[in-house]
Design a protein around this motif. Structure first.
Motif, short mmCIF file in Angstrom:
data_model
loop_
_atom_site.label_atom_id
_atom_site.label_comp_id
_atom_site.label_asym_id
_atom_site.label_seq_id
_atom_site.Cartn_x
_atom_site.Cartn_y
_atom_site.Cartn_z
N VAL A 28 0.74 -1.16 0.03
CA VAL A 28 0.21 -0.02 -0.04
C VAL A 28 1.01 1.27 -0.02
O VAL A 28 1.90 1.19 0.65
CB VAL A 28 -0.86 -0.05 1.36
CG1 VAL A 28 -1.58 1.21 1.41
CG2 VAL A 28 -1.66 -1.21 1.25
N GLN A 29 0.63 2.17 -0.83
CA GLN A 29 1.43 3.31 -1.13
C GLN A 29 0.54 4.40 -1.22
O GLN A 29 -0.56 4.66 -1.41
CB GLN A 29 2.29 3.42 -2.44
CG GLN A 29 3.22 2.23 -2.59
CD GLN A 29 3.69 2.51 -4.11
OE1 GLN A 29 3.29 3.24 -4.98
NE2 GLN A 29 4.73 1.59 -4.42
N ILE A 30 0.99 5.68 -0.33
CA ILE A 30 0.37 6.84 -0.31
C ILE A 30 0.73 7.88 -1.33
O ILE A 30 2.15 8.08 -1.33
CB ILE A 30 0.57 7.52 1.07
CG1 ILE A 30 0.17 6.72 2.31
CG2 ILE A 30 -0.17 8.91 1.21
CD1 ILE A 30 -1.25 6.13 2.36
N ARG A 31 0.09 8.07 -2.16
CA ARG A 31 0.31 8.91 -3.39
C ARG A 31 -0.22 10.28 -3.39
O ARG A 31 -1.50 10.44 -3.07
CB ARG A 31 0.05 8.07 -4.72
CG ARG A 31 0.74 7.01 -5.00
CD ARG A 31 0.43 6.43 -6.24
NE ARG A 31 1.31 5.08 -6.60
CZ ARG A 31 1.39 4.34 -7.43
NH1 ARG A 31 0.75 4.77 -8.28
NH2 ARG A 31 2.16 3.31 -7.76
N THR A 32 0.50 11.21 -3.98
CA THR A 32 -0.17 12.43 -3.94
C THR A 32 -0.67 12.63 -5.17
O THR A 32 -0.10 12.64 -6.38
CB THR A 32 0.86 13.67 -3.89
OG1 THR A 32 1.56 13.51 -2.67
CG2 THR A 32 0.50 15.06 -3.90
N GLU A 33 -2.07 13.10 -5.26
CA GLU A 33 -2.74 13.27 -6.72
C GLU A 33 -2.57 14.60 -7.27
O GLU A 33 -2.73 14.90 -8.43
CB GLU A 33 -4.28 12.93 -6.55
CG GLU A 33 -4.46 11.45 -6.19
CD GLU A 33 -5.60 10.84 -5.94
OE1 GLU A 33 -6.63 11.79 -5.51
OE2 GLU A 33 -5.79 9.70 -6.08
N SER A 34 -2.56 15.75 -6.27
CA SER A 34 -2.71 17.04 -6.89
C SER A 34 -1.33 17.54 -7.55
O SER A 34 -0.06 17.12 -6.86
CB SER A 34 -2.79 18.22 -5.74
OG SER A 34 -2.80 19.42 -6.09
N LYS A 35 -1.33 18.19 -8.59
CA LYS A 35 -0.04 18.96 -9.25
C LYS A 35 0.20 20.15 -8.45
O LYS A 35 1.34 20.74 -8.77
CB LYS A 35 -0.24 18.98 -10.57
CG LYS A 35 -0.47 17.76 -11.43
CD LYS A 35 0.51 16.66 -11.24
CE LYS A 35 -0.01 15.54 -11.98
NZ LYS A 35 0.62 14.04 -11.71
N LYS A 36 -0.58 20.65 -7.66
CA LYS A 36 -0.37 22.10 -7.28
C LYS A 36 0.49 22.04 -5.61
O LYS A 36 0.17 20.96 -4.94
CB LYS A 36 -1.61 22.86 -6.92
CG LYS A 36 -2.55 23.10 -8.28
CD LYS A 36 -3.93 23.61 -7.95
CE LYS A 36 -4.59 24.00 -9.06
NZ LYS A 36 -5.82 24.78 -8.98
N ALA A 40 -0.89 20.01 -2.06
CA ALA A 40 -0.41 18.62 -2.08
C ALA A 40 -0.68 17.80 -0.78
O ALA A 40 -1.15 16.48 -1.04
CB ALA A 40 1.03 18.49 -2.44
N GLU A 41 -0.55 18.53 0.41
CA GLU A 41 -0.73 17.73 1.71
C GLU A 41 -2.19 17.34 1.84
O GLU A 41 -2.54 16.51 2.69
CB GLU A 41 -0.19 18.56 2.80
CG GLU A 41 -1.06 19.78 2.97
CD GLU A 41 -0.54 21.10 2.40
OE1 GLU A 41 -0.95 22.43 2.87
OE2 GLU A 41 0.16 21.07 1.52
N PHE A 42 -3.12 17.86 0.88
CA PHE A 42 -4.52 17.53 1.11
C PHE A 42 -5.09 16.30 0.11
O PHE A 42 -6.17 16.14 0.05
CB PHE A 42 -5.59 18.85 0.89
CG PHE A 42 -5.23 19.75 2.15
CD1 PHE A 42 -5.59 19.49 3.37
CD2 PHE A 42 -4.41 20.96 1.84
CE1 PHE A 42 -5.05 20.42 4.39
CE2 PHE A 42 -4.25 21.86 2.76
CZ PHE A 42 -4.53 21.72 3.78
N SER A 43 -4.23 15.96 -0.78
CA SER A 43 -4.61 15.20 -2.02
C SER A 43 -3.97 13.87 -1.94
O SER A 43 -3.73 13.20 -2.87
CB SER A 43 -4.29 16.05 -3.27
OG SER A 43 -2.88 16.10 -3.44
N ARG A 44 -3.49 13.81 -0.81
CA ARG A 44 -2.91 12.16 -0.56
C ARG A 44 -4.02 11.05 -0.47
O ARG A 44 -4.64 11.27 0.25
CB ARG A 44 -1.71 12.08 0.33
CG ARG A 44 -0.62 13.06 0.19
CD ARG A 44 0.37 12.93 1.39
NE ARG A 44 -0.28 14.02 2.30
CZ ARG A 44 0.53 14.50 3.15
NH1 ARG A 44 1.81 14.05 3.42
NH2 ARG A 44 0.31 15.22 3.96
N GLU A 45 -3.60 9.74 -1.19
CA GLU A 45 -4.62 8.90 -1.15
C GLU A 45 -3.97 7.70 -0.98
O GLU A 45 -2.94 7.46 -1.68
CB GLU A 45 -5.49 8.86 -2.41
CG GLU A 45 -6.54 10.04 -2.50
CD GLU A 45 -7.42 10.15 -1.39
OE1 GLU A 45 -7.86 9.12 -1.05
OE2 GLU A 45 -8.05 11.15 -1.16
#
Length: 66
Positions: A28-36, A40-45
């Motif tokens: 399981v990996q935590i990935r950042t989805e936002s390019k901004k 970035a800290e709010f878009s990890r899934e």
């Protein structure tokens, strides 16, 4: 001292490249989805990543489809 459990079996899954059931390493990996940068800290899934131990192909699946 670490010991190895000889009864452990690898996770087998269907591999689209090998076209058969093969052993996979699953993580399981935590990935950042936002390019901004500022968001970035709010878009990890969390993503499930399965790597075929025969051919090396990987399959990813987003775990939180909110």
């Amino acid at each position: 001292m670490a010991t190895q459990n000889q009864s452990f079996q690898a996770i087998t899954e269907s591999c689209t490249e090998c076209e058969r059931e093969t052993p996979h390493e699953v993580t399981v990996q935590i990935r950042t989805e936002s390019k901004k940068r500022e968001n970035a800290e709010f878009s990890r899934e969390p993503y499930r990543v399965a790597e075929c131990q025969i051919c090396g192909s990987t399959a990813t699946q987003r775990m939180n489809n909110a």
